[in-house]
Design a protein around this motif. Structure first.
Motif, mmCIF file in Angstrom:
data_model
loop_
_atom_site.group_PDB
_atom_site.id
_atom_site.type_symbol
_atom_site.label_atom_id
_atom_site.label_comp_id
_atom_site.label_asym_id
_atom_site.label_seq_id
_atom_site.Cartn_x
_atom_site.Cartn_y
_atom_site.Cartn_z
ATOM 1 N N PRO A 124 0.803 -1.236 0.000
ATOM 2 C CA PRO A 124 0.000 0.000 0.000
ATOM 3 C C PRO A 124 0.832 1.279 0.000
ATOM 4 O O PRO A 124 0.461 2.262 -0.639
ATOM 5 C CB PRO A 124 -0.829 -0.126 1.281
ATOM 6 C CG PRO A 124 -0.868 -1.594 1.573
ATOM 7 C CD PRO A 124 0.410 -2.165 1.063
ATOM 8 N N GLU A 125 1.973 1.263 0.703
ATOM 9 C CA GLU A 125 2.817 2.464 0.763
ATOM 10 C C GLU A 125 3.246 2.898 -0.642
ATOM 11 O O GLU A 125 3.504 4.065 -0.887
ATOM 12 C CB GLU A 125 4.058 2.107 1.589
ATOM 13 C CG GLU A 125 4.618 3.240 2.379
ATOM 14 C CD GLU A 125 5.814 2.778 3.216
ATOM 15 O OE1 GLU A 125 6.046 1.551 3.365
ATOM 16 O OE2 GLU A 125 6.512 3.670 3.698
ATOM 17 N N GLY A 230 5.645 -6.025 1.054
ATOM 18 C CA GLY A 230 4.670 -5.582 2.043
ATOM 19 C C GLY A 230 4.306 -6.666 3.036
ATOM 20 O O GLY A 230 4.219 -6.409 4.247
ATOM 21 N N ILE A 231 4.151 -7.875 2.560
ATOM 22 C CA ILE A 231 3.711 -8.962 3.432
ATOM 23 C C ILE A 231 4.790 -9.305 4.463
ATOM 24 O O ILE A 231 4.521 -9.965 5.474
ATOM 25 C CB ILE A 231 3.263 -10.201 2.597
ATOM 26 C CG1 ILE A 231 2.563 -11.257 3.451
ATOM 27 C CG2 ILE A 231 4.412 -10.825 1.852
ATOM 28 C CD1 ILE A 231 1.266 -10.813 4.033
ATOM 29 N N ALA A 232 6.013 -8.807 4.236
ATOM 30 C CA ALA A 232 7.084 -9.026 5.216
ATOM 31 C C ALA A 232 6.989 -8.065 6.402
ATOM 32 O O ALA A 232 7.694 -8.243 7.397
ATOM 33 C CB ALA A 232 8.447 -8.871 4.549
ATOM 34 N N LEU A 233 6.104 -7.064 6.307
ATOM 35 C CA LEU A 233 5.987 -6.085 7.400
ATOM 36 C C LEU A 233 5.768 -6.754 8.758
ATOM 37 O O LEU A 233 6.369 -6.373 9.755
ATOM 38 C CB LEU A 233 4.762 -5.188 7.147
ATOM 39 C CG LEU A 233 4.922 -3.805 6.596
ATOM 40 C CD1 LEU A 233 3.559 -3.122 6.525
ATOM 41 C CD2 LEU A 233 5.874 -2.980 7.435
ATOM 42 N N GLY A 234 4.869 -7.763 8.775
ATOM 43 C CA GLY A 234 4.474 -8.363 10.054
ATOM 44 C C GLY A 234 5.367 -9.516 10.485
ATOM 45 O O GLY A 234 5.201 -10.029 11.595
ATOM 46 N N LEU A 235 6.321 -9.944 9.645
ATOM 47 C CA LEU A 235 7.080 -11.160 9.992
ATOM 48 C C LEU A 235 8.078 -10.960 11.135
ATOM 49 O O LEU A 235 8.182 -11.832 12.007
ATOM 50 C CB LEU A 235 7.777 -11.733 8.750
ATOM 51 C CG LEU A 235 6.828 -12.131 7.605
ATOM 52 C CD1 LEU A 235 7.620 -12.770 6.463
ATOM 53 C CD2 LEU A 235 5.734 -13.090 8.072
ATOM 54 N N PRO A 236 8.832 -9.829 11.179
ATOM 55 C CA PRO A 236 9.781 -9.698 12.285
ATOM 56 C C PRO A 236 9.106 -9.838 13.655
ATOM 57 O O PRO A 236 9.655 -10.464 14.562
ATOM 58 C CB PRO A 236 10.352 -8.282 12.092
ATOM 59 C CG PRO A 236 10.230 -8.027 10.621
ATOM 60 C CD PRO A 236 8.953 -8.717 10.216
ATOM 61 N N ILE A 388 15.761 4.966 1.327
ATOM 62 C CA ILE A 388 15.823 6.239 0.588
ATOM 63 C C ILE A 388 14.395 6.696 0.283
ATOM 64 O O ILE A 388 14.004 7.823 0.561
ATOM 65 C CB ILE A 388 16.621 6.075 -0.728
ATOM 66 C CG1 ILE A 388 18.034 5.573 -0.433
ATOM 67 C CG2 ILE A 388 16.667 7.395 -1.503
ATOM 68 C CD1 ILE A 388 18.807 5.118 -1.658
ATOM 69 N N ASP A 389 13.642 5.798 -0.320
ATOM 70 C CA ASP A 389 12.215 5.983 -0.576
ATOM 71 C C ASP A 389 11.576 4.622 -0.308
ATOM 72 O O ASP A 389 12.300 3.609 -0.323
ATOM 73 C CB ASP A 389 11.973 6.377 -2.044
ATOM 74 C CG ASP A 389 11.808 7.888 -2.216
ATOM 75 O OD1 ASP A 389 11.503 8.576 -1.217
ATOM 76 O OD2 ASP A 389 11.991 8.387 -3.347
ATOM 77 N N PRO A 390 10.248 4.546 -0.094
ATOM 78 C CA PRO A 390 9.659 3.233 0.178
ATOM 79 C C PRO A 390 10.081 2.197 -0.862
ATOM 80 O O PRO A 390 9.957 2.420 -2.066
ATOM 81 C CB PRO A 390 8.149 3.518 0.114
ATOM 82 C CG PRO A 390 8.045 4.938 0.545
ATOM 83 C CD PRO A 390 9.263 5.624 -0.024
ATOM 84 N N GLY A 391 10.620 1.076 -0.388
ATOM 85 C CA GLY A 391 11.037 -0.007 -1.284
ATOM 86 C C GLY A 391 12.464 0.094 -1.775
ATOM 87 O O GLY A 391 12.940 -0.813 -2.452
ATOM 88 N N VAL A 392 13.163 1.178 -1.467
ATOM 89 C CA VAL A 392 14.543 1.321 -1.961
ATOM 90 C C VAL A 392 15.488 1.778 -0.842
ATOM 91 O O VAL A 392 15.449 2.937 -0.424
ATOM 92 C CB VAL A 392 14.658 2.348 -3.112
ATOM 93 C CG1 VAL A 392 15.953 2.100 -3.904
ATOM 94 C CG2 VAL A 392 13.467 2.310 -4.033
ATOM 95 N N PRO A 393 16.354 0.871 -0.390
ATOM 96 C CA PRO A 393 17.339 1.263 0.623
ATOM 97 C C PRO A 393 18.676 1.646 0.000
ATOM 98 O O PRO A 393 18.962 1.271 -1.134
ATOM 99 C CB PRO A 393 17.509 -0.038 1.420
ATOM 100 C CG PRO A 393 17.348 -1.111 0.389
ATOM 101 C CD PRO A 393 16.362 -0.573 -0.643
ATOM 102 N N ALA A 394 19.489 2.356 0.765
ATOM 103 C CA ALA A 394 20.906 2.492 0.408
ATOM 104 C C ALA A 394 21.561 1.168 0.795
ATOM 105 O O ALA A 394 21.168 0.542 1.774
ATOM 106 C CB ALA A 394 21.522 3.637 1.190
#
Ligand SMILES: Nc1ncnc2c1ncn2[C@@H]1O[C@H](COP(=O)(O)OP(=O)(O)OP(=O)(O)O)[C@@H](O)[C@H]1O
Ligand SMILES: O=C(O)[C@@H](O)C(=O)CO
Length: 430
Positions: A124-125, A230-236, A388-394
């Motif tokens: 959704p983000e 997205g579905i990984a949000l709740g796994l940790p 950096i932005d949703p879905g993209v890390p450094a």
């Protein structure tokens, strides 16, 4: 990872490189220290990690090869001690009737001796929501979102139950929004009912992060989870609840990387087209022409000569990005696969030439493109840093002399993403 170190918990297999960093970004946000490897590593990275993500380049290869590579990745992750597994594909469900999401999911389930999993690409983000099995990208159905023009995996049907059913002989079902809107217990009950009906994989509706947390909690006991990041949000939180995740402090620290910087774009998505236009209005940029490549012209040498004129003073963009009509015209002349391969190979060769010139910070747009570039740069593993932005890390390579990389999925990132990413790779925190 030596024997004395704690074992990783979650083992992930991603079907492309930017998808892998997207997933890794989500896990780091959830407090899991995450290492991403490029393909199945020959040597085990000597760092502690709660999650391992293997980036394959299996999204558009023949299904049998994707299955073989995914199974090899699964076995490696099992050897490292992972106890739950994740198959990551695109939040726009990029695939064709020939595969590979259905076939790979079937093979992973069989290897794990599991009889059920969910398929949930919602994010959704980034505007990807699923309702009654239909995938939306922002306000449009998937097949009206621009994804119907994708160069390799045109998505012409928004009904994911139908799309997935065409890729597998297993029965595909649906976990509807009304169930997800209740709670994790209701979703678990629905899983049981679907299993009884002989369903092996179920598309799951989700329109908000709250829904993804509910689904994530309901997946605690599944051996295999499949979907977008997205579905990984709740796994940790599942691992934390079980007392298995102790990582304290900063999961997203990266070494400082100094050096010259560039942007390479091989994605032809709507978002990348806008980002290229924005960059060109302010900074030097050079376009590579697939038809000139096909004619055997010195396209790579020309791009490097352009870079030589500028990079000591400021970063440059080298891009193949074009409008859907331009891409179609090139594909008509060269064929889809040949056009894609020529462009990827050229950007990979350009990346190598740039590294020889002292470039240490690379922003790359496009999943297939990122795959080609990191392979050319001989990158083996990445430590995942801040978003950096949703879905993209450094990210930074796990080497003595690291490179800083931002691997952007085609459709991700704000319009000024390239500038923003270069600030992050240079060590800025925003
Ligand atoms: N001008 C062009 N003409 C033909 N093909 C192109 C052109 N520009 C790029 N391509 C090809 O299109 C494909 C784009 O795929 P890529 O995965 O890199 O981007 P994307 O699909 O937008 O990103 P993602 O997979 O992360 O969503 C690549 O194979 C690339 O080589
Ligand atoms: O899920 C997404 O949209 C991305 O991580 C991706 O896989 C695009 O290639």
């Amino acid at each position: 990872m030596s024997q004395a170190q704690p074992k990783p918990l979650l083992g992930c297999i991603a079907d492309d490189f930017t998808g892998a960093t997207d997933l890794a970004n989500m896990l780091v946000r959830g407090g899991m220290r995450t290492v991403q490897t490029i393909g199945i590593p020959e040597q085990i990275p000597a760092v502690e990690a709660d999650a391992l993500v293997i980036a394959l380049k299996s999204r558009t290869i023949p299904a049998a090869e994707a299955v073989e590579q995914s199974l090899a990745a699964l076995r490696w992750l099992q050897q490292q001690g992972c106890t739950q597994f994740f198959f990551k594909y695109c939040s726009t469900f990029d695939s064709t009737d020939a595969g590979n999401i259905g076939q790979v999911t079937d093979a992973l389930l069989k290897e794990l001796g599991a009889d059920f999993t969910i398929a949930c690409p919602a994010f959704p983000e980034n505007g990807r929501t699923i309702y009654r099995g239909y995938l939306f990208v922002a306000d449009a159905l998937l097949n009206e979102s621009g994804m119907e023009n994708h160069p390799l995996t045109p998505m012409t049907d928004a009904n994911l139950v139908r799309v997935l059913q065409r890729q597998t002989e297993s029965k595909v079902g649906l976990v509807r929004y009304d169930t997800v809107a209740k709670d994790a217990a209701a979703v678990t009950e629905r899983f049981t009912a679907l299993r009884t009906e002989g369903v092996k994989m179920a598309i799951a509706d989700a329109v908000s992060d709250r829904d993804l947390y509910v689904l994530g909690e309901a997946c605690a006991e599944l051996k295999l989870v499949t979907g977008g990041s997205g579905i990984a949000l709740g796994l940790p939180e599942n691992f934390r609840r079980a007392g298995l995740l102790h990582a304290a402090g900063e999961a997203a620290q990266l070494p400082k990387v100094d050096g010259l910087s560039v942007v390479l774009a091989g994605s032809a998505s709507k978002a990348t087209n806008a980002q290229v236009a924005e960059w060109k209005s302010k900074h030097p940029a050079h376009r590579i022409d697939p038809l000139a490549l096909a004619r055997g012209e010195a396209v790579v040498a020309q791009a490097l000569a352009f870079a030589d004129e500028h990079i000591k003073k400021e970063p440059v963009l080298i891009y193949a990005t074009a409008t859907p009509d331009e891409v179609k015209a090139v594909q008509k002349e060269l064929g889809v696969a040949k056009a894609g391969h020529l462009v990827e190979q050229a950007l990979a060769d350009i990346a190598k030439g740039l590294r020889e010139r002292g470039v240490r910070q690379f922003v790359v747009a496009g999943g297939e493109t990122s795959g080609a570039v990191v392979q050319a740069l001989d990158v083996r593993a990445l430590r995942i840093g801040p978003q950096i932005d949703p879905g993209v890390p450094a990210t930074a390579t796990l080497d003595d002399q690291p490179l800083a990389l931002a691997l952007k999925s085609g459709n991700f990132g704000s319009v000024d993403f390239f500038e923003k990413a270069l600030r992050f790779l240079g060590g800025a925190k925003e």
